[in-house]
Scaffold this motif. Structure first.
Motif, PDB file in Angstrom:
ATOM      1  N   VAL A   8       0.843  -1.196   0.000  1.00 37.06           N
ATOM      2  CA  VAL A   8       0.000   0.000   0.000  1.00 37.06           C
ATOM      3  C   VAL A   8       0.882   1.252   0.000  1.00 37.06           C
ATOM      4  CG1 VAL A   8      -1.890   1.238   1.132  1.00 37.06           C
ATOM      5  CG2 VAL A   8      -1.691  -1.258   1.393  1.00 37.06           C
ATOM      6  N   PRO A   9       1.022   1.929  -1.138  1.00 35.64           N
ATOM      7  CA  PRO A   9       1.687   3.243  -1.115  1.00 35.64           C
ATOM      8  C   PRO A   9       0.719   4.298  -0.599  1.00 35.64           C
ATOM      9  CG  PRO A   9       1.082   2.654  -3.361  1.00 35.64           C
ATOM     10  CD  PRO A   9       0.637   1.526  -2.484  1.00 35.64           C
ATOM     11  N   ALA A  10       1.254   5.278   0.134  1.00 36.92           N
ATOM     12  CA  ALA A  10       0.388   6.299   0.724  1.00 36.92           C
ATOM     13  C   ALA A  10       1.056   7.659   0.645  1.00 36.92           C
ATOM     14  CB  ALA A  10       0.086   5.957   2.178  1.00 36.92           C
ATOM     15  N   TYR A  11       0.234   8.676   0.478  1.00 32.31           N
ATOM     16  CA  TYR A  11       0.723  10.057   0.467  1.00 32.31           C
ATOM     17  C   TYR A  11      -0.317  10.940   1.142  1.00 32.31           C
ATOM     18  CZ  TYR A  11       2.307  14.584  -1.366  1.00 32.31           C
ATOM     19  OH  TYR A  11       2.724  15.885  -1.485  1.00 32.31           O
ATOM     20  N   ARG A  12       0.013  11.414   2.330  1.00 39.28           N
ATOM     21  CA  ARG A  12      -0.917  12.222   3.121  1.00 39.28           C
ATOM     22  C   ARG A  12      -2.263  11.515   3.271  1.00 39.28           C
ATOM     23  NH1 ARG A  12      -0.133  18.220   0.360  1.00 39.28           N
ATOM     24  NH2 ARG A  12       2.137  18.259   0.400  1.00 39.28           N
ATOM     25  N   ALA A  13      -2.209  10.258   3.657  1.00 38.00           N
ATOM     26  CA  ALA A  13      -3.434   9.449   3.641  1.00 38.00           C
ATOM     27  C   ALA A  13      -3.593   8.625   4.904  1.00 38.00           C
ATOM     28  CB  ALA A  13      -3.422   8.540   2.412  1.00 38.00           C
ATOM     29  N   GLY A  14      -3.197   9.179   6.059  1.00 38.92           N
ATOM     30  CA  GLY A  14      -3.208   8.416   7.297  1.00 38.92           C
ATOM     31  C   GLY A  14      -4.553   7.808   7.637  1.00 38.92           C
ATOM     32  N   ARG A  15      -5.632   8.593   7.530  1.00 36.07           N
ATOM     33  CA  ARG A  15      -6.944   8.089   7.937  1.00 36.07           C
ATOM     34  C   ARG A  15      -7.410   6.966   7.016  1.00 36.07           C
ATOM     35  NH1 ARG A  15      -7.736  12.708   5.088  1.00 36.07           N
ATOM     36  NH2 ARG A  15      -9.511  12.891   3.651  1.00 36.07           N
TER      37      ARG A  15
END
Length: 285
Positions: A8-15
């Protein structure tokens, strides 16, 4: 070697990542999970990862794109099968037990498959990818009723917001140790992978027994920049798959479509200068 690795790549997506992990762990899974934070200024993921100490967390100092993040995670992954997910996707009930049964029954020429990806309980987001003869990109059945499409069928490939891939197939198309072409910073990388797997002799399926949910459009990228990535990515894909005279005749055949859209883009999109530089770069290669 683990059977399945979830990336899972994420960018400013904590929630979103938190909901993604909660859905995975609600199924009492022991799958390998790799989260790549792609250069968020203040990663909101760290504060809840203490609940999941077994999750592999990779933290990048800058955002180098989704293709880079997936390649980075693949080098760490141990699974024979890879599930790529976007941060704003989460799996439905019974997804992982069903996935294991499906994997055990697949023929060796199946390189990837797509779940039924829903936007909400009543609406389909994607049943796989479709690419027209003019290289217009579509998600199969997007916007249709979620009760439709109950049978398996062959597709070009899955949308990487939630797609399952055979590791051996990915390794077969890798170049210089990289599976994803990192020139696709955002968007179109899943079409590129799908075409390369097809050329390598692998098939892809839509598998309706598997259900996941994808919000879509949650990445903090404004509309005009998203259009720029779409415009540039499509040109890169055409460049990779049409050579010499074939490329000339492709653009001749798609002149009306390309001219009108390109004219609109270069008049109104503030990223037109960057797109023009991309075109020059693509043409030189």
């Amino acid at each position: 070697m683990a059977d399945i690795s979830i990336i899972v790549p994420a960018y400013r997506a904590g929630r979103y990542v938190q909901r993604c992990l909660e859905a995975i762990y609600s199924q009492e899974t022991n799958e390998e999970i790799i989260i790549v934070d792609n250069g968020s200024e203040k990663p909101a993921i760290r504060h809840f990862l203490n609940k999941y100490p077994e999750v592999v967390f990779i933290e990048n100092k800058e955002n180098r794109g989704t293709s880079f993040a997936r390649n980075q995670a693949l080098r760490r992954a141990k699974g024979d099968w890879i599930v790529f997910m976007d941060a704003d996707s989460y799996i439905g009930e019974g997804f992982l037990p069903k996935l294991k049964k499906i994997i055990s029954s697949l023929s060796s020429d199946i390189g990837s498959f797509s779940p039924k990806i829903l936007k909400n309980e009543s609406t389909i987001f994607s049943c796989g990818l479709f690419l027209s003869s003019l290289y217009r990109s579509y998600n199969i059945a997007a916007g249709q009723n979620s009760q439709k499409y109950k049978d398996k069928f062959e597709i070009l490939g899955p949308n990487t917001c939630c797609g399952v891939y055979r590791r051996r197939a990915l390794e077969q198309i890798a170049k210089e140790g990289k599976v994803f072409d990192e020139e696709f910073f955002f968007l179109w990388e899943d079409f590129d992978i799908a075409l390369r797997l097809k050329k390598a002799g692998f098939k892809s399926l839509f598998v309706p027994e598997l259900v996941c949910f994808h919000k879509g459009g949650s990445a903090p990228i404004e509309r005009m920049q998203r259009r720029y990535f779409h415009f540039s990515g499509r040109l890169r894909l055409i460049k990779k798959n049409y050579k010499g005279k074939r490329r000339f005749f492709f653009f001749l055949r798609s002149f009306v479509y390309d001219f009108s859209r390109s004219l609109h883009f270069f008049i109104f999109n503030p990223y037109r200068h960057q797109a023009f530089r991309d075109i020059l770069s693509i043409m030189r290669k």
